[in-house]
Motif scaffolding. Structure first.
Motif, PDB file in Angstrom:
ATOM      1  N   ALA A  90      -7.999  -0.376  -2.584  1.00 16.66           N
ATOM      2  CA  ALA A  90      -6.782  -0.813  -3.354  1.00 16.66           C
ATOM      3  C   ALA A  90      -5.568  -0.381  -2.366  1.00 16.66           C
ATOM      4  CB  ALA A  90      -6.395  -0.430  -4.674  1.00 16.66           C
ATOM      5  N   ASN A  91      -5.552   0.768  -1.754  1.00 19.76           N
ATOM      6  CA  ASN A  91      -4.425   1.261  -1.015  1.00 19.76           C
ATOM      7  C   ASN A  91      -4.136   0.356   0.270  1.00 19.76           C
ATOM      8  OD1 ASN A  91      -6.819   2.427   0.140  1.00 19.76           O
ATOM      9  ND2 ASN A  91      -5.368   3.732   1.189  1.00 19.76           N
TER      10      ASN A  91
ATOM     11  N   ALA B 124      -2.932  -3.148  -0.663  1.00 19.75           N
ATOM     12  CA  ALA B 124      -1.279  -3.074  -1.083  1.00 19.75           C
ATOM     13  C   ALA B 124      -0.532  -3.289   0.255  1.00 19.75           C
ATOM     14  CB  ALA B 124      -0.943  -1.678  -1.631  1.00 19.75           C
ATOM     15  N   GLN B 125      -1.147  -3.274   1.348  1.00 21.24           N
ATOM     16  CA  GLN B 125      -0.349  -3.180   2.731  1.00 21.24           C
ATOM     17  C   GLN B 125      -0.327  -4.838   2.987  1.00 21.24           C
ATOM     18  OE1 GLN B 125       1.323  -0.625   3.829  1.00 21.24           O
ATOM     19  NE2 GLN B 125       0.699   0.528   1.973  1.00 21.24           N
TER      20      GLN B 125
ATOM     21  N   PRO C  36      -4.542   1.230   5.764  1.00 17.10           N
ATOM     22  CA  PRO C  36      -4.038   2.029   4.774  1.00 17.10           C
ATOM     23  C   PRO C  36      -2.234   2.209   5.458  1.00 17.10           C
ATOM     24  CG  PRO C  36      -6.075   3.286   4.983  1.00 17.10           C
ATOM     25  CD  PRO C  36      -5.795   1.937   5.996  1.00 17.10           C
ATOM     26  N   THR C  37      -2.009   2.032   6.695  1.00 17.81           N
ATOM     27  CA  THR C  37      -0.776   2.226   7.112  1.00 17.81           C
ATOM     28  C   THR C  37       0.207   0.834   7.247  1.00 17.81           C
ATOM     29  OG1 THR C  37      -1.400   2.079   9.522  1.00 17.81           O
ATOM     30  CG2 THR C  37      -1.351   4.290   8.455  1.00 17.81           C
TER      31      THR C  37
END
Length: 1006
Positions: free
Chosen positions: A317-318, A321-322, A510-511
């Motif tokens: 999920a993280n 979100a990006q 993630p970034t």
């Protein structure tokens, strides 16, 4: 006792004429499958037996033998008066593609009127879907195949977008075949059932035109061809001696349904506007009483179906979100539009008591949205035109002891998806996740150039089938069927459009989302070449079937068939010179430079790329064709053996079983890629960017330049006419097949007909594409700039801008099923009927059932057998109908199933660790906890009779009464190292079928 075969001259003339026509046919030849019914039994010795259809007047005669046995073949399903002399008259109903037994002894006080005879003495695992079931069982769609869902071993699926598929056992959807009035509806290019793929909400045939049909899950007789799982053989309705008609209209909308999970996940909860309209009419009657009749029908659909766009792949999920805000905004509820028009007409004529001619035609026209849902935003969708025109002309010639059927058919079927990017449009933006082998999160904006297609089949057919009945040699009574097949149909394929803007792939981590794409896919036409490929396909087959009643108890079904197919696109293909040049080019990975390349020290002097392939187990000679070194597969011998044993010779308890082999075919959609991939190629150009570095070597890998965003021509210039992806097929392709074994018992218990059977089906030689690259040392797995070990994506064939894919055979499935069924036929005396089907499935496979690409291992042989995602372990389907007082009819359907297993690719999330076969990823399967598909559907119909002239009716269908969310999207659970450890259904994802919905129908019969 010695029997004579009557009508010898006309028999010989009919069969010889058909055989000569088939041998000299310029179009093609095929024969009809066994669509009619056979009536057999005993009467007084040497008596004359007459059967007459009570609705059409069709009449057939035969003479019983000196032992009293008789057989009449080729009877259309329906109700007949059967007469073997005074006091023997009975009225019975015969089912499609079935053999029924009826003894015609003189009746004293008991009479039989309209009794449906049930087939018991057959080795086939077969089940009848009656007109009563079609008219009363609640239904999600107007697709007549939906009622096959009530048969053990069959699953009719309606996916999240309303698209329908039918699957038999644990094989893929392409393995089935459907026969309408004996004519196979096989799709030769793209799908197993013509026009019925994962891109349509439409129906293959108007339901108003279907009288009834039979479903055979395995161990079918020798007359069934081009099939390796289930066979559906349906008979269409005909006009009768009375003018009759029917009209209906069905309606529902978002006002009459519950919210989908995607809609419930919005804030505030807002339903996506949706609307379904279905309507149709049918009319038929006599032109000449007892001799000529007509029947016509039309059905239409107008759909707007809600769907949920969500993330594809195994992504945390993280990371999701990006995604850019523009992409995140496209997740959630969307809608799919669909329109269909179906027409069918039929004319039958019986000029003599021995001849019957039938002319029929079907026209299908539909248009609908596609490619919306998991991993696909509406902005990347396609719009598909699906057209299907068929004309059939049949001549049936009957005599006392034989029946001959000649058939002329024409078909014109095309599948043509296009999209917003066909004339330019926006650049596509596809978002990927590197950790899971660059799996796709979401495709947005423009469409993939490969989504634009033009594929179809067009041609004629001519066929003949001969049945000899009541033959005696050695012992018992024989019914022998024989046929010949020779089909010639033009196949067309175009796989892509050079006018689309490119698709750019962006890495998401993630970034954040990378600002620059790491690769692009686009289309390019080779200079001077046509992007359309055609092939004049021919098929030849013969079969012989002997249904041998050795005595009153034991019947043997002994058959054998043989098929062959010639496809010039494959057989006459000449490997392009640029491929030969690439194979004979010194392997770039062996080049001498400073610093030295990773594998240079392991190269032999002058080592070519072809020699590198040979080191890795790929023999280029197996894939290089000169136009003369390929031959059609000649080993399609298919024994079909079965038996039935009536324990007490009273049809109450019958043991049955069989073993056989059934060959399908390799879809032209796979074979044509060897030509279209380099004529209209889809090159992939990688960019040397931080998240996906690659050694710059144009055109495979180049430095990023913003100009590539400004029109496809800038990317096309990179390859300068060089081909992109290259597909090469093995010179010794085989044909997919299944071996089938079954054993069971049928029982009559009171008013119930029951069956218990064990079936084992093993399918082999499914078509598969694998990666043809190898490193200079022959290895498949090794380090890559971004980690690894990984596939040799960077070590492709010199001189091309894409990958080299090789095609062959090797996909297998293994399936054991326990099949239980019970049926209490509906009768007007009891006012009710019911069916019950239970299926236990234990199945495994070496590739996801929905896939024919296998790039995650060195070869398909390295893929492990894992739990199949083709079927639930347990599945129960029950139906019931009740004729209530005051003109009410109430019916219901209950479906319960355990979850269908999930197949995925499990990957380590850090460089270094690997599975025993050498790679960081491996196929995995798991089953979600809890219950699977559950639905209870009910319908109530109120009939209003108007002066015995017509019946008006109002019907209400409530689908999924308890509003169960039948989720189909999964959320994987991952260990810290990234490997999949299990998972569960996504509570905000798509569902199979529908949320609770009310459908209203108004109609009339007159």
């Amino acid at each position: 006792m010695k029997k004579q075969v009557h009508g010898g001259r006309s028999l010989i003339a009919s069969f010889v004429a058909s055989a000569l026509a088939s041998a000299a046919c310029a179009p093609s030849l095929t024969w009809a499958q066994e669509a009619g019914a056979t009536l057999e039994g005993k009467a007084e010795a040497d008596s004359e037996i007459t059967v007459k259809n009570v609705d059409t007047g069709l009449t057939r005669h035969t003479k019983a033998g000196s032992d009293g046995t008789y057989t009449i073949v080729g009877l259309p399903a329906g109700t007949y008066k059967v007469d073997a002399g005074p006091g023997t008259e009975q009225t019975v109903t015969l089912s499609v593609a079935s053999t029924a037994s009826l003894d015609l002894g003189k009746l004293e006080t008991v009479t039989v009127s309209g009794t449906r005879l049930v087939e018991t003495k057959t080795s086939e695992l077969g089940y009848i879907v009656s007109q009563q079931q079609i008219e009363t069982v609640p239904q999600l769609t107007r697709n007549f195949l939906e009622f096959a869902d009530t048969v053990p071993g069959l699953v009719f699926n309606v996916d999240h977008s309303g698209k329908t598929t039918l699957r038999g056992g644990a094989q893929n959807d392409n393995s089935i075949n459907v026969y309408i009035d004996g004519v196979g509806q096989k799709g030769y290019v793209r799908s197993g059932l013509s026009g019925q793929t994962d891109n349509t909400q439409g129906n293959p045939f108007p339901q108003l035109a279907i009288a009834e049909y039979k479903v055979i899950t395995s161990n079918y007789k020798a007359e069934y061809d081009q099939i390796s799982s289930a066979a559906v053989t349906a008979e269409t309705r005909s006009g009768t001696n009375h003018f009759e008609g029917q009209v209906f209209g069905t309606y529902t909308s978002d006002h009459f349904r519950a919210e989908t999970p995607g809609e419930l996940n919005t804030n505030p909860n807002v339903k996506t506007p949706s609307k379904d309209k279905e309507f149709g009419l049918a009319f038929g009657g006599p032109i000449i009483q007892d001799a000529m009749h007509f029947f016509v029908t039309y059905e239409g659909k107008r759909y707007s179906t809600p769907v949920t766009v969500n993330i594809g792949g195994n992504v945390p999920a993280n990371v999701v979100a990006q995604l850019p805000a523009s992409a995140l905004a496209q997740l959630g509820p969307a809608s799919i539009a669909f329109t269909e028009n179906l027409y069918f007409g039929k004319l039958d004529w019986e000029p003599t008591s021995n001849d019957r001619f039938v002319l029929s035609s079907k026209v299908r026209r539909e248009n609908g949205d596609g490619n919306i849902g998991t991993g696909q935003a509406q902005s990347s969708s396609v719009v598909t035109d699906n057209t299907d025109t068929r004309v059939d002309l049949r001549w049936e010639r009957s005599s006392d002891r034989w029946f001959n059927e000649a058939l002329l058919t024409y078909e014109d079927v095309f599948f043509n998806p296009t999209g917003v990017g066909v004339s330019g449009g926006a650049n596509g933006a596809d978002y990927t996740y590197a950790v899971t082998n660059d799996s796709l999160l979401l495709a947005t904006n423009g469409i993939d150039p490969r989504a634009v297609q033009n594929k179809g089949q067009k041609g004629w057919a001519l066929g003949d089938e001969l049945t000899l009945s009541h033959l005696t040699w050695w012992t018992g009574d024989h019914t022998v069927k024989m046929g010949i097949k020779h089909k010639w149909v033009n196949l067309t394929a175009q796989d892509g459009s050079a006018n689309n803007n490119p698709i750019f792939f962006y890495d998401v981590s993630p970034t954040g989302t990378a600002p620059l794409p790491w690769k692009a896919t686009f289309a390019a036409v080779a200079p001077g070449a046509s992007p359309v490929v055609k092939s004049s396909d021919r098929q030849l087959g013969v079969y012989l079937q002997d249904d041998w009643a050795t005595n009153d108890k034991l019947t043997l079904n002994l058959g054998v068939r043989w098929d062959i197919e010639w496809n010039p696109s494959y057989l006459n293909f000449v490997t392009p010179q640029f491929v030969l040049n690439g194979l004979n080019t010194p392997d770039p990975g062996c080049a001498t430079q400073n610093p030295p390349l990773p594998y240079a020290s392991q190269c032999s002097p002058g080592q070519t790329y072809g020699q590198s392939l040979a080191k890795g187990g790929v023999n280029p000679a197996d894939y290089v064709s000169n136009g003369h070194n390929r031959s059609a597969y000649t080993r399609e011998f298919q024994p079909r053996l079965g038996f039935s044993y009536d324990i007490a010779a009273d049809q109450r308890h019958v043991i049955f079983g069989g073993a056989g082999r059934a060959y399908d075919r390799d879809l032209y959609d796979y074979l044509q890629l060897e030509q279209t991939k380099f004529v209209l190629s889809e090159p992939t150009v990688r960019f040397n960017v931080p998240d996906h570095p690659c050694p710059i070597a144009p055109p495979g890998c180049v430095a990023w330049d913003p100009k590539y965003l400004n029109g496809v021509s800038n990317l096309q210039a990179l390859i300068n006419g060089a081909p992109g992806e290259v597909n090469l097929l093995n010179n010794n392709l085989k044909v997919p097949y299944s071996d089938q074994f079954s054993l069971g018992i049928r029982n009559r218990v009171g008013e119930w007909n029951t069956s218990v059977a064990l079936a084992r089906i093993i399918s082999k030689d499914g078509f598969v594409f694998t990666l043809g690259h190898r490193r200079p040392d022959g290895s498949f797995w090794g380090p890559v700039p971004w980690g690894g070990p990984a596939q040799p994506w960077l070590y492709g064939l010199p001189g091309i801008a894409g990958n080299m894919i090789i095609g062959g055979n090797g996909i297998e499935t293994r399936n054991t099923q326990v099949l239980l069924s019970g049926e209490k036929p509906f009768t007007h005396e009891s006012h009710w009927g019911a069916t019950l089907a239970y299926t236990y499935t234990s199945a495994s496979q070496n590739r996801d059932i929905n896939e024919h690409y296998a790039f995650d291992e060195l070869s398909i042989a390295q893929y492990p057998f894992i739990l199949s995602n083709a079927a639930s372990k347990h599945r129960v389907v029950a139906t019931g109908s009740f004729g209530a007082p005051w003109g009410f009819v109430i019916a219901g359907k209950l479906t319960l199933a355990s979850p269908i297993p999930k197949n995925d690719i499990s990957c380590y999330n850090t460089a270094g660790p690997a599975f025993p076969q050498g790679g960081q990823c491996s196929p995995v399967a798991y089953t979600a906890p809890g219950l699977g598909y559950r639905s209870f559907d009910v319908q109530v119909t109120k009939n209003f009779n108007i002066q015995d002239i017509s019946t008006l009716y109002v019907r209400f269908d409530v689908l999924n009464v308890f509003n169960v969310k039948n989720y189909i999207d999964y959320l994987n659970a991952n260990a810290p190292n990234g490997l999949i450890t299990g998972g569960a259904y996504d509570p905000h994802g798509n569902i199979s079928g529908y949320p609770r919905e009310l459908r209203m129908t108004v109609g009339a019969k007159f």
